[in-house]
Design an enzyme around this catalytic site. Structure first.
Site, PDB file in Angstrom:
ATOM      1  N   CYS A 103      63.757 -69.976  11.789  1.00 22.46           N
ATOM      2  CA  CYS A 103      62.988 -70.991  12.504  1.00 22.46           C
ATOM      3  C   CYS A 103      63.773 -71.269  13.778  1.00 22.46           C
ATOM      4  O   CYS A 103      64.510 -70.401  14.244  1.00 22.46           O
ATOM      5  CB  CYS A 103      62.742 -72.233  11.653  1.00 22.46           C
ATOM      6  SG  CYS A 103      64.200 -73.183  11.227  1.00 22.46           S
ATOM      7  N   GLU A 104      63.683 -72.425  14.339  1.00 24.28           N
ATOM      8  CA  GLU A 104      64.429 -72.699  15.575  1.00 24.28           C
ATOM      9  C   GLU A 104      65.878 -73.069  15.292  1.00 24.28           C
ATOM     10  O   GLU A 104      66.786 -72.555  15.924  1.00 24.28           O
ATOM     11  CB  GLU A 104      63.747 -73.802  16.378  1.00 24.28           C
ATOM     12  CG  GLU A 104      64.293 -73.958  17.779  1.00 24.28           C
ATOM     13  CD  GLU A 104      64.141 -72.711  18.641  1.00 24.28           C
ATOM     14  OE1 GLU A 104      65.026 -72.492  19.483  1.00 24.28           O
ATOM     15  OE2 GLU A 104      63.170 -71.963  18.490  1.00 24.28           O
TER      16      GLU A 104
END
Length: 102
Positions: A62-63
């Protein structure tokens, strides 16, 4: 999995399946080339396009990490046993200057 290892494996045509659990907007802004877009909610509702082989090697990103950690847990509940997180996630991938696909 370290980003350098993932990049090396991609170049050697032996990459794991990268599962990107970010939003559609984030994914479209740039992702690991060849990554599968599977937001955590799609994994939860079993709507994500995931490998049929539950022993397939998966790398989740994800980020920054929280969504990937949640998705890793869901994948484990659904029987996937070879799941890793991308070290440093997408923020580290970009900072390292690795290629992005849009």
């Amino acid at each position: 999995m370290r980003s350098n290892e993932l990049l090396k494996r991609r170049k050697a045509n032996n990459p794991p399946t990268v599962i990107d659990v970010r939003t559609g907007f984030e994914f479209k802004a740039g992702h690991v080339p060849g990554a599968v877009h599977a937001p955590a909610w799609k994994i939860l509702l079993m709507l994500a396009r995931l490998p049929a082989d539950k022993s397939a090697e998966l790398v989740v990103t994800c980020e920054h990490g929280p969504r990937a950690q949640m998705a890793k847990g869901l994948l484990g509940l659904y029987g996937y046993r070879n799941v890793e997180l991308l070290d440093g996630h997408m923020s580290a991938w970009r900072q390292a200057g690795h290629p992005l696909e849009k």
